[in-house]
Design an enzyme around this catalytic site. Sequence first.
Site: not given
Ligand SMILES: [Fe+3]
Lengths: 122, 122, 281, 281
Positions: C12, C59, C193, C240
């Site tokens: 996303h 977020h 990431h 995530e």
């Molecule tokens: Fe994210």
Amino acid sequence: MTDYKMRPVEGTIHFDGAQATKGFNFNKMCFSFNNEDARQAFLADPEAYMEKFKLSEEFKQALRDKDLNKLLELGGSIYYMAKLAGIFGWNMQVIGGMQSGRTTEEFQAYLDSQGRGKTTNG
Amino acid sequence: MTDYKMRPVEGTIHFDGAQATKGFNFNKMCFSFNNEDARQAFLADPEAYMEKFKLSEEFKQALRDKDLNKLLELGGSIYYMAKLAGIFGWNMQVIGGMQSGRTTEEFQAYLDSQGRGKTTNG
Amino acid sequence: MAKIIGGITTSHIPAIGVAIDKGLEDTPYYRDLFAIYPPIREWLNEEKPDIAVLFYNDHGLEMWLDKKPTFAIGCAPEYENADEGWGIKPIPPVTGETELSWHIVNHLIENDFDPTVCQDIKVDHGATVPMTLLWPNHTYQGIKVIPVSINCERHPMPKPSRSYAFGKAIGDAIRCWEKDAKVVVLGTGGLSHQLDGPRAGILNGDFDNYCMDKLVSDPQELCKFSNVDLIEKGGAQMVELAMWLAMRGALGEGIPEERLRNYVSPISNTGVGVQLLIPKD
Amino acid sequence: MAKIIGGITTSHIPAIGVAIDKGLEDTPYYRDLFAIYPPIREWLNEEKPDIAVLFYNDHGLEMWLDKKPTFAIGCAPEYENADEGWGIKPIPPVTGETELSWHIVNHLIENDFDPTVCQDIKVDHGATVPMTLLWPNHTYQGIKVIPVSINCERHPMPKPSRSYAFGKAIGDAIRCWEKDAKVVVLGTGGLSHQLDGPRAGILNGDFDNYCMDKLVSDPQELCKFSNVDLIEKGGAQMVELAMWLAMRGALGEGIPEERLRNYVSPISNTGVGVQLLIPKD
Ligand SMILES: [Fe+3]
Ligand SMILES: [Fe+3]
């Protein structure tokens, strides 16, 4: 498969998801009454204030009528409705009477009839 | 007895309760940058804006210096700090470079060196 | 009865949303990534799910540190999105499905989960980017969405095993909903990431593909990881994976068919995986 | 190591707060109720706890339906209170204890609870009335408080068994905190009352005393009730027993000493119980 329907209790409307969905705008309006300016704005022009929170005509009429049971039925939550007490000068015995079809004195007597004498102290 | 200290990972500051407590005001300020007016207000007068959110002098200096690692160390959360990107015109490769001591190009090359060629498609 | 017809995992990351806005899908940088979406959309067009249960993480738009839920579930008729501060364009609101939402909430509480229940929240790019990817040109407005968010920002975060169990309970709830409806479950975010700190930029394609393998065949293996394990292997935002595990939990115990897979790295700072899983009946 | 030195249950109804504001403690209506607080304050003065973990429910001040937590725990250095709309006077803020708060949150997440974690919330009369009762004349400012709220407003609410387990996990967390500190645990609210609908005004003194008996000797018996069972027996707001069960859970498995008990009914619309429980070492 589980049945999530709550068992009915007479004289009680369970404030559940379905009710919370129906009553959202009304409860949101009552939630705003935590603020004194909001209470004054409502008192100054109840119709405009109700319109601002997009209340349905049914909700508006029930509030004009101060029909608390109707407000509960439509999706009101007693926690937010309690804030109407500050606006209209009610206490919990007044509200109790209004909902149970008693005068405030009758409601107080009903409370006393169940409670007094059961005190345990020490 | 359980030890809740998270295992350290080199080059990484776990944003945990202790960090979230230290960084609350700073993160709150960054959270406000979801709003365009707030971003403009910050840009117009960063010192006044930081003061409004009661940032410590350490936080203020780190932000003046655009020292992202220092901000993280003081309790910044990357999710809220990412909103600084909008203010300063950074993208994630710029930010990545700033934190890992690389130019943006070096950072991009570092990413590519790990990733490209591992594509699986279908 | 409601039926879960498939599970989709997708990144996303905002960069993808921006790429769509700018029409960059067919540039060399993005081509391999966007190649996977047409076949997925084709599957969606054929299967026509009525409802999408969308696992995402906020977020820093709505789930602020003042009152940060571990798990939050939307029960609203509609979800707006908004300016997040760095330039992704808000899109028209997504439509909710309150009846199934409340059914899920009832089931979760009955089974000792403690969700935060949301009648009025904005959703961020974690939800809107996947909707735009899977149902482009505002066609997402034709599907009802139940957004379910998992805390992936501030430690302690739910353990991978808890996110899996949470998803499993939601899957059970969907399967016992008495209405006829086809439901697709979306696990968004990931994979490797790290955005923050001196270690920013780490990627781990081998681990990402390992996770995609195990997600299909043996998600319990992934449940053995702690969040720190995931951070070590795939960077701070590898956590995530929670949303992928929740999606997989919802599909149920049997091994699903892996109909499609794509993996491209890096897109922005991220190893981007996409899978389409079809549960066995 | 931290130690739980006692548990106190008390009502938090606004009428009591108003009675204190107006100096009505020694009137015939309130005398029996307020008689219990001096001996409890004496015990507090002798034992001098450092920290109070306070279970309460928000009544529409902070935990609004937009994002309503099932369980929420405060991790703030300070908690303001505010105008609730019907005339109780705000008091100066209560002081928090962030380090133990986070320790508890870590323990809860590790043990598969899903709390909402609050770094900035206002607390309502559910928290301020008990603080004022137990530490009058602003002496509550000398104790650190961790407010923990349980959804008692909108169904589904956590099952009584879940609230008990939640409290138990918090008790375990306190007992494994490495700092020397004396902790008192407060279960507020209850007992029988119903504020809403044609059935408003129902009281059940026998059931209230049964609950107080079992809370000491056999809380598992109370965990067998569903929330509807409690509503049938003691009215819609009898569900506030949740906070009593959480308090009792925190005291641990052994049967505590019941040092003090008081029960007066009705005060306002409520059967008002107070207990002081001392856990066995
Ligand atoms: Fe994210
Ligand atoms: Fe209460």
